[in-house]
Scaffold this motif. Structure first.
Motif, mmCIF file in Angstrom:
data_model
loop_
_atom_site.group_PDB
_atom_site.id
_atom_site.type_symbol
_atom_site.label_atom_id
_atom_site.label_comp_id
_atom_site.label_asym_id
_atom_site.label_seq_id
_atom_site.Cartn_x
_atom_site.Cartn_y
_atom_site.Cartn_z
ATOM 1 N N ASP A 188 0.836 -1.204 0.000
ATOM 2 C CA ASP A 188 0.000 0.000 0.000
ATOM 3 C C ASP A 188 0.871 1.253 0.000
ATOM 4 O O ASP A 188 0.638 2.193 -0.779
ATOM 5 N N ILE A 189 1.860 1.281 0.889
ATOM 6 C CA ILE A 189 2.744 2.444 0.965
ATOM 7 C C ILE A 189 3.500 2.610 -0.353
ATOM 8 O O ILE A 189 3.627 3.722 -0.875
ATOM 9 N N ALA A 190 3.974 1.504 -0.899
ATOM 10 C CA ALA A 190 4.717 1.572 -2.155
ATOM 11 C C ALA A 190 3.873 2.169 -3.280
ATOM 12 O O ALA A 190 4.356 2.989 -4.071
ATOM 13 N N SER A 191 2.599 1.774 -3.349
ATOM 14 C CA SER A 191 1.736 2.273 -4.421
ATOM 15 C C SER A 191 1.431 3.753 -4.253
ATOM 16 O O SER A 191 1.159 4.453 -5.225
ATOM 17 N N THR A 195 6.979 3.481 -5.675
ATOM 18 C CA THR A 195 8.181 2.672 -5.513
ATOM 19 C C THR A 195 7.759 1.213 -5.436
ATOM 20 O O THR A 195 6.617 0.884 -5.769
ATOM 21 N N HIS A 196 8.653 0.331 -4.992
ATOM 22 C CA HIS A 196 8.311 -1.082 -4.899
ATOM 23 C C HIS A 196 8.283 -1.518 -3.437
ATOM 24 O O HIS A 196 8.877 -0.865 -2.560
ATOM 25 N N ARG A 197 7.602 -2.609 -3.182
ATOM 26 C CA ARG A 197 7.375 -3.087 -1.819
ATOM 27 C C ARG A 197 8.675 -3.362 -1.080
ATOM 28 O O ARG A 197 8.797 -3.087 0.120
ATOM 29 N N GLU A 198 9.666 -3.889 -1.778
ATOM 30 C CA GLU A 198 10.925 -4.242 -1.126
ATOM 31 C C GLU A 198 11.616 -3.017 -0.523
ATOM 32 O O GLU A 198 12.222 -3.100 0.556
ATOM 33 N N GLU A 203 13.169 -0.007 4.473
ATOM 34 C CA GLU A 203 13.180 1.215 5.272
ATOM 35 C C GLU A 203 12.405 1.038 6.578
ATOM 36 O O GLU A 203 12.852 1.503 7.635
ATOM 37 N N LEU A 204 11.263 0.345 6.541
ATOM 38 C CA LEU A 204 10.509 0.116 7.766
ATOM 39 C C LEU A 204 11.280 -0.776 8.731
ATOM 40 O O LEU A 204 11.200 -0.592 9.954
ATOM 41 N N ASN A 205 12.020 -1.736 8.199
ATOM 42 C CA ASN A 205 12.864 -2.564 9.070
ATOM 43 C C ASN A 205 13.911 -1.694 9.770
ATOM 44 O O ASN A 205 14.194 -1.880 10.967
ATOM 45 N N GLY A 206 14.486 -0.748 9.038
ATOM 46 C CA GLY A 206 15.458 0.154 9.634
ATOM 47 C C GLY A 206 14.841 1.041 10.705
ATOM 48 O O GLY A 206 15.429 1.257 11.773
#
Length: 238
Positions: A188-191, A195-198, A203-206
């Motif tokens: 959802d954020i990527a769309s 950008t792309h999901r990966e 970034e969220l992992n960071g």
């Protein structure tokens, strides 16, 4: 009491919660309600199709819908989510052009609708509604202008920060903490930010490792709004 029960009671029920009608008195609300058609949509059901010739205007009573387009390769681009109290479909009602995007139900929703002719008559009859509609349209233009600036100038990780801040500001707040519920998926954020999901996952992992972001079931928690605002301000100046 459910929305349907309120409707069958003839009390004008739902238009009171629609933002553009907030300054009308109960008698005006009741009169307008008689012009509205009501319908329930199931999650994932399409309400408006891109390039359709339809011109009805819709009032969100419950649930959430998403405004999206698909590229020729099938990539989804999400523009915004619309929640209870908001309206959509007014562009085609005002200018008569084909629909500019698809609108898909994200959850079960209840929606009222009026024809373009009825909507224009309402705008002429109620100056307060016209002013509220103009304010909403200006808000849409400002939001799109902000997104164009972000797409043109910010790196992907910075666009992710900006989108998280935007979602957090629209969500439940407790001091310096925000709870975004339900949490958007990485796709959802990527769309939303092209950008792309990966990239979102990385970034969220960071951000999770740094303690700025965490999950609690279906809720995304921003633990330090001031720090997120600082990250965005450092690259945008806003």
């Amino acid at each position: 009491m459910t929305a349907n029960q309120k409707l069958s009671g003839g009390t004008g029920y739902a238009l009171e919660c629609i933002e553009i009608f907030r300054d009308l008195d109960p008698r005006e609300i009741e009169r307008l309600t008689q012009r509205v058609n009501w319908r329930n949509y199931k999650a994932s059901q399409q309400i408006i199709g891109h390039q359709e010739a339809s011109t009805d205007v819709y009032f969100m009573v419950s649930g959430t819908v998403r405004v999206i387009l698909f590229s020729s390769a099938g990539k989804e681009v999400a523009f915004r989510d619309i929640h209870a109290g908001e309206c959509f479909g007014e562009f085609a009602a005002i200018d008569g052009a084909p629909r500019s995007a698809n609108v898909i139900a994200l959850s079960d929703v209840m929606i009222g609708s009026v024809s373009a002719e009825t909507f224009r008559a309402i705008l002429q009859e109620f100056p307060a509604v016209s002013m509220a509609m103009l304010t909403n349209l200006i808000g849409t233009v400002r939001s799109l202008s902000e997104r164009i600036f972000e797409f043109s100038t910010l790196a992907v990780r910075n666009r992710i920060h900006s989108e998280l801040l935007r979602l957090a500001r629209e969500s439940e707040r407790d001091g310096n903490t925000a709870r975004i519920s339900p949490a958007p998926t990485h796709a959802d954020i990527a769309s939303r930010i092209s950008t792309h999901r990966e990239a979102v996952t990385r970034e969220l992992n960071g951000l999770t490792k740094s303690g700025l972001v965490s999950r609690d079931g279906r809720t995304l928690i921003i633990s330090d709004m001031k720090e997120l605002e600082r990250l965005v301000h450092d690259v945008t100046g806003d």
